[in-house]
Scaffold this motif. Structure first.
Motif, short mmCIF file in Angstrom:
data_model
loop_
_atom_site.label_atom_id
_atom_site.label_comp_id
_atom_site.label_asym_id
_atom_site.label_seq_id
_atom_site.Cartn_x
_atom_site.Cartn_y
_atom_site.Cartn_z
N CYS A 1 0.82 -1.23 0.00
CA CYS A 1 0.00 0.00 0.00
C CYS A 1 0.85 1.26 0.00
N GLN A 2 2.21 1.12 0.00
CA GLN A 2 3.14 2.26 -0.16
C GLN A 2 3.20 3.14 1.07
N TYR A 3 2.05 3.58 1.57
CA TYR A 3 2.05 4.36 2.83
C TYR A 3 1.01 3.75 3.75
N ARG A 4 1.33 3.57 5.03
CA ARG A 4 0.32 3.08 5.97
C ARG A 4 -0.61 4.24 6.30
N LEU B 1 2.50 9.36 -9.80
CA LEU B 1 1.48 8.34 -10.06
C LEU B 1 2.12 7.02 -10.47
N THR B 2 3.23 7.13 -11.22
CA THR B 2 3.90 5.90 -11.66
C THR B 2 4.51 5.17 -10.47
N ASP B 3 4.97 5.95 -9.46
CA ASP B 3 5.44 5.31 -8.20
C ASP B 3 4.30 4.44 -7.66
N SER B 4 3.11 5.05 -7.59
CA SER B 4 1.97 4.33 -6.99
C SER B 4 1.59 3.12 -7.82
N ILE B 5 1.63 3.30 -9.15
CA ILE B 5 1.21 2.22 -10.05
C ILE B 5 2.13 1.02 -9.89
N GLN B 6 3.40 1.27 -9.63
CA GLN B 6 4.32 0.13 -9.44
C GLN B 6 3.92 -0.69 -8.21
N TYR B 7 3.42 -0.03 -7.19
CA TYR B 7 2.95 -0.76 -6.00
C TYR B 7 1.69 -1.55 -6.32
N VAL B 8 0.85 -0.97 -7.23
CA VAL B 8 -0.37 -1.67 -7.63
C VAL B 8 -0.01 -2.93 -8.44
N LEU C 1 -6.51 5.54 -7.69
CA LEU C 1 -7.51 6.55 -7.30
C LEU C 1 -8.32 6.08 -6.09
N VAL C 2 -8.58 4.79 -5.96
CA VAL C 2 -9.26 4.29 -4.76
C VAL C 2 -8.31 4.41 -3.57
N ARG C 3 -7.07 3.97 -3.75
CA ARG C 3 -6.08 4.06 -2.66
C ARG C 3 -5.85 5.52 -2.24
N MET C 4 -6.00 6.44 -3.21
CA MET C 4 -5.72 7.85 -2.93
C MET C 4 -6.64 8.40 -1.84
N CYS C 5 -7.79 7.79 -1.66
CA CYS C 5 -8.71 8.29 -0.62
C CYS C 5 -8.08 8.15 0.76
#
Ligand SMILES: COc1ccc2c(n1)CCN(C(C)=O)[C@H]2C(=O)Nc1ccc(OCc2ccccc2OC)cc1
Length: 246
Positions: free
Chosen positions: A23-26, A62-69, A100-104
């Motif tokens: 999840c990249q960040y708790r 966003l690409t950072d986040s996508i790699q975690y996805v 975008l869901v995780r962004m919440c």
């Protein structure tokens, strides 16, 4: 009944574990940072950046986040058993939706700010992107998703359902994806029922529709940004962002 409940509980445990590991960040970390809001000067600094630089910064974040996805998907039981083609089709179609869901989780509904490059900022931070409608829609979506007060377990299961969408175009083995999707969907419904949260299901299906239009809006704004700068895409964006969205 018992075997299906056991397998559904195992799948739930696998998905929740996969989410926690990727999840990249708790949530606690993100909550603890909420007081760190960009100052007036920092907002003005972002607003004086060029359109290109702002798009580049967002694309990299966003690409950072996508790699975690991508890592999340690989840890879901059954995902790696799909063909390479279908794994890529699901990630191409669903990775930004999951982000975008995780962004919440990194959105503060009390002051309408989102975590970006270390601090929290409102829509005004993204002004120089030149796509205020995309940003406004993303913030509205995050605000409305926050209102559902999803638990980490619900975020994990909902993002797995969003990712394993058998309706994605170009899937080779649609039936195989549909079987995996239905297992996750049953696991999600069981979890919601046990916590008396099944009223959530109808609200979440609306969210799924909003996600689809948000991602289409993102592609559209990216396309209009790039059509004026055709050669820039290759130099400006991370290869993965380029591969997924252009
Ligand atoms: C998974 O959840 C999260 C949530 C937040 C963050 C992360 N992960 C990764 C780490 N991160 C950092 C380091 O800033 C945060 C981030 O990327 N924030 C952020 C990036 C871009 C935003 O809007 C622009 C935009 C949005 C959608 C599509 C195109 C866009 O612009 C072209 C808004 C916020």
């Amino acid at each position: 009944v018992l075997p299906s409940l056991l397998s559904s509980d195992c799948l739930t445990a696998n998905i929740v574990k996969s989410h926690r590991e990727t999840c990249q960040y708790r949530v606690e970390e993100l909550q603890a940072l909420r007081w760190k809001v960009f100052s007036r000067e920092e907002v003005l600094a972002y607003q004086s950046k060029s359109v290109e630089e702002m798009w580049q910064r967002c694309a990299y974040r966003l690409t950072d986040s996508i790699q975690y996805v991508v890592e999340f998907a690989k840890r879901i039981d059954g995902f790696l058993e799909l063909s390479q083609n279908d794994q890529i089709v699901l990630l191409k179609g669903g990775s930004l939706e999951v982000v975008l869901v995780r962004m919440c989780r990194s959105f503060n509904p009390d002051n309408g700010t989102v975590f970006f490059e270390g601090k929290y900022g409102g829509t005004e931070v993204f002004k120089s992107l030149g796509c205020n409608d995309l940003i406004a829609s993303i913030f509205e979506f995050s605000q409305s998703l926050c209102a559902l007060h999803l638990s980490e377990q619900e975020v994990a299961l909902f993002t797995a359902v969003v990712l394993l969408n058998p309706e994605r175009a170009w899937l080779q083995d649609k039936e195989k994806v549909a079987r995996l999707h239905s297992h996750v969907d049953v696991a999600f419904k069981n979890t919601l029922q046990r916590s008396h949260r099944d009223t959530m299901l109808s609200k979440l299906s609306q969210k799924t529709l909003q996600l689809k239009s948000l991602c289409l809006l993102h592609i559209d704004r990216l396309r209009s940004f790039l059509e004026l700068r055709p050669l820039l895409a290759h130099s400006l964006f991370p290869p993965l962002y380029h591969e997924l969205f252009t």
